[in-house]
Write an enzyme that holds these catalytic residues in place. Structure first.
Site, mmCIF file in Angstrom:
data_model
loop_
_atom_site.group_PDB
_atom_site.id
_atom_site.type_symbol
_atom_site.label_atom_id
_atom_site.label_comp_id
_atom_site.label_asym_id
_atom_site.label_seq_id
_atom_site.Cartn_x
_atom_site.Cartn_y
_atom_site.Cartn_z
ATOM 1 N N THR A 90 0.862 -1.179 0.000
ATOM 2 C CA THR A 90 0.000 0.000 0.000
ATOM 3 C C THR A 90 0.903 1.235 0.000
ATOM 4 O OG1 THR A 90 -0.061 0.058 2.405
ATOM 5 C CG2 THR A 90 -1.817 -1.156 1.313
ATOM 6 N N GLU A 135 -5.309 -4.063 -1.499
ATOM 7 C CA GLU A 135 -5.661 -5.365 -0.938
ATOM 8 C C GLU A 135 -6.745 -6.075 -1.740
ATOM 9 O OE1 GLU A 135 -5.378 -2.488 0.564
ATOM 10 O OE2 GLU A 135 -4.585 -2.638 2.590
ATOM 11 N N LYS A 179 -14.897 14.337 13.721
ATOM 12 C CA LYS A 179 -15.975 14.146 14.696
ATOM 13 C C LYS A 179 -16.204 15.444 15.447
ATOM 14 C CE LYS A 179 -17.958 10.660 17.544
ATOM 15 N NZ LYS A 179 -17.845 9.399 18.230
ATOM 16 N N TRP A 191 -20.502 13.021 12.789
ATOM 17 C CA TRP A 191 -19.432 12.814 11.811
ATOM 18 C C TRP A 191 -19.564 13.792 10.652
ATOM 19 C CZ3 TRP A 191 -15.665 10.012 13.537
ATOM 20 C CH2 TRP A 191 -15.897 8.926 14.393
HETATM 21 P P1 ADP Z 1 -3.388 3.635 0.327
HETATM 22 O O1 ADP Z 1 -4.268 2.990 1.373
HETATM 23 O O2 ADP Z 1 -1.982 3.636 0.761
HETATM 24 O O3 ADP Z 1 -3.880 4.977 -0.141
HETATM 25 P P2 ADP Z 1 -4.642 2.276 -1.868
HETATM 26 O O4 ADP Z 1 -4.308 2.814 -3.193
HETATM 27 O O5 ADP Z 1 -4.836 0.840 -1.733
HETATM 28 O O6 ADP Z 1 -3.449 2.710 -0.934
HETATM 29 O O7 ADP Z 1 -5.920 3.068 -1.358
HETATM 30 C C1 ADP Z 1 -7.199 2.521 -1.201
HETATM 31 C C2 ADP Z 1 -8.093 3.579 -0.627
HETATM 32 O O8 ADP Z 1 -8.307 4.627 -1.563
HETATM 33 C C3 ADP Z 1 -9.466 3.110 -0.252
HETATM 34 O O9 ADP Z 1 -9.483 2.500 1.005
HETATM 35 C C4 ADP Z 1 -10.268 4.421 -0.276
HETATM 36 O O10 ADP Z 1 -10.148 5.123 0.959
HETATM 37 C C5 ADP Z 1 -9.581 5.216 -1.351
HETATM 38 N N1 ADP Z 1 -10.380 5.164 -2.587
HETATM 39 C C6 ADP Z 1 -10.289 4.277 -3.594
HETATM 40 N N2 ADP Z 1 -11.187 4.534 -4.557
HETATM 41 C C7 ADP Z 1 -11.882 5.620 -4.155
HETATM 42 C C8 ADP Z 1 -12.963 6.389 -4.698
HETATM 43 N N3 ADP Z 1 -13.487 6.098 -5.874
HETATM 44 N N4 ADP Z 1 -13.419 7.452 -3.979
HETATM 45 C C9 ADP Z 1 -12.867 7.762 -2.782
HETATM 46 N N5 ADP Z 1 -11.862 7.082 -2.223
HETATM 47 C C10 ADP Z 1 -11.374 6.025 -2.889
#
Ligand code: ADP
Length: 541
Positions: free
Chosen positions: A185, A330, A439, A444
């Protein structure tokens, strides 16, 4: 009773073999790191991938060994994807935009035996090499004439390495659960954690992503361009999907600026491209500033972080369908398809559906769980944390028991950390990451909604809402924003603009303007950095 069907393992090499036999003439076009545009066919790809596989074996790379790449989107990186996995080894796509300390950490954590790197990253690796004692050699992804002088121990030239090897190979067949790829990640919320993909998960993920593509557009000979880097969750599966579907594959190299992307999309007649919102915003800004239009692009996938409504609208106005998807490292990553349902295509509020993060794809299961651990209804209102499971969802982190314990449930679900709601038609709305929620007085506030409203203002280019400690409300939102160059818009004007767009309670207590937004390695706004920068500031009651 067991069915009587063949148990043929799902192998990544079968995708390459399929493309070689049935789409042999189809092209891969890359903006090479050396400069010129490079083009060849799937048949050439298969031949050179065979050469690379023989070369890897000659280097002593064994099944299960990890091989790192520090590379942009080019044909050589595609060869590595297929050759490393093809011989049963694991392709670890290192994200070069991570902090150098994190790169050293993950190369050591993964126990990478060889590092294959683009010319761009030679200086970085020279500095890191003393911290990488278990790396046995470095292969520079270039030819002899462009091979640099380097202090890297055991540096080899890629073209020389593969040049004399045979161009055919009998790909081995083995257990489909064997690991093929490793991607950490980007560390948006903490230390990078490794997702270890298998042949089975990768093939299934490419099938589902490809079906979503084909369902909208039946021609299988389109032209696809993953702008999303190959070191970011396998470029969302495109290097597999394009070969499965016989689509021309266009690779942008390291040039992600609006002008370069525009030029490549237009010259190669790209129909479908994929990238994070910041990349699309850059392209849009270039087009607006120069009065340009896109003549071939039909659809764009956007995901990784929330795509602002104003940006989606701007591309839709130009006749380009924006497919807003959701996924994570993941989850391979594609879990939703952002195409709007047929019944919502002609409704007046179509944009309300278009801006959501798509609907769940076949094969992925989703449940939304509230703070008490109860599953909430799909009513479009109830919020909770999204849990997922499916054949291309990680079952644990690679060699990280602490993170695994924290994010996987006892009954087989992965806790995404995203706060969402699902409506009766299955549309997913992302409200926030649980770590980014604000919060205030027991309620929220969604930072995503706040940011989306702020970037709707024509003078604001980027915005991030973060929680700041507050003596009375516990937390209150602070809006950090980047103005359009030359703009003098001030906090009062932004607050007045937001007044009728969000609930009163959500109005930020202050707006801070900065020249440049900090971004993570994958181009997302780094709220971690902003929180560190502004956490000391307590907003006054
Ligand atoms: P990192 O967690 O390091 O940023 P990732 O690229 O795996 O790496 O990120 C996944 C996260 O990106 C998701 O858990 C979500 O919070 C965010 N995400 C993915 N797609 C979207 C989307 N279409 N809109 C908003 N957030 C998104």
């Amino acid at each position: 009773m067991r069915g009587l069907m063949m148990d043929v393992p799902l192998m990544i090499s079968s995708i390459l073999e399929h493309a070689r036999r049935f789409f042999g003439d189809q092209e891969i076009v890359s903006r090479s790191v050396e400069g010129p545009i490079h083009r060849y066919t799937y048949r050439d790809l298969a031949a050179r991938t065979a050469q690379l596989a023989h070369a890897l074996r000659a280097l002593g790379v064994e099944p299960g060994d990890r091989v790192a790449t520090l590379a942009w989107n080019t044909y050589r990186h595609v060869e590595l994807y297929y050759a490393v996995a093809g011989i049963g080894s694991v392709c670890h796509t290192v994200n070069p935009r991570l902090h150098p300390g994190q790169i050293a950490y993950i190369v050591n954590h993964a126990d990478d035996g060889y590092v294959f790197a683009d010319l761009t990253f030679v200086p970085l690796l020279e500095a890191l090499a003393p911290q990488l004692p278990r790396v046995r050699g470095y292969v520079i992804l270039t030819g002899e004439t462009t091979m640099p002088q380097t202090t890297l121990p055991d540096a080899m030239c890629y073209e020389t390495l593969i040049g004399a090897q045979p161009t055919t190979i009998d790909w081995p067949v083995f257990d489909e659960h064997t690991a093929c790829g490793l991607c950490y990640t980007s560390g948006t919320t903490g230390d990078p954690k490794g997702a270890l993909y298998s042949h089975r998960s990768t093939v299934l993920h490419a099938m589902t992503a490809g079906i979503a593509e084909a369902a909208r557009r039946t021609e299988s000979t389109g032209c696809m361009m993953p702008i999303v880097p190959m070191f970011h969750v396998n470029a969302w599966g495109y290097p597999y999907v394009a070969l499965m579907m016989g689509a021309k594959l266009v690779l942008a190299g390291s040039a992600h600026d609006g002008a370069s992307l525009y030029e490549l999309i237009e010259t190669e007649r790209v129909q479908n491209a994929a990238g994070v919102p910041t990349v699309w915003q850059g392209l849009l800004d270039f087009m607006t500033a120069n009065g340009k239009e896109l003549s071939s692009l039909r659809s764009m996938r956007v995901g990784g972080s929330a795509a602002p409504r104003a940006m989606i609208q701007a591309f839709e106005d130009r006749g380009i369908e924006v497919i807003h998807g959701w996924g994570m490292t993941e989850t391979s990553p594609v879990c939703t398809n952002g195409s709007v349902a047929r019944k919502h295509r002609d409704v007046p509020n179509r944009m309300d559906y278009q801006t959501r993060a798509g609907r769940c794809l076949y094969g992925v299961q989703m449940r939304v769980v509230d703070e008490e651990g109860q599953v909430v209804p799909d009513d479009g209102v109830s919020q909770g944390e999204l849990h997922v499971r499916g054949p291309w969802v990680a079952s644990a982190y690679f060699e990280n028991e602490t993170a695994t314990q924290a994010q996987f449930t006892g009954d087989g679900w992965f806790k995404t950390g995203d706060i969402i709601s699902l409506d009766a038609d299955g549309y997913l709305t992302i409200h926030d990451r649980s770590k980014d929620l604000i919060k205030s007085g027991g309620e929220w506030i969604s930072s995503i909604d706040l940011e989306n409203a702020a970037v709707g203002h024509p003078e604001i280019v980027e915005a991030a809402a973060i929680a700041i400690p507050h003596p009375r409300w516990s937390e209150r939102p602070l809006l950090v924003a980047v103005r359009r160059p030359g703009s003098t818009v001030d906090a009062a004007e932004i607050l007045a603009y937001l007044q009728d767009k969000i609930a009163k309670l959500w109005l930020p207590d202050d707006v801070v303007f900065i020249d440049e937004m900090p971004h993570t390695a994958t181009g997302k706004i780094s709220k971690k950095t902003l929180r560190e920068r502004y956490a000391a500031g307590v907003l006054s009651g």
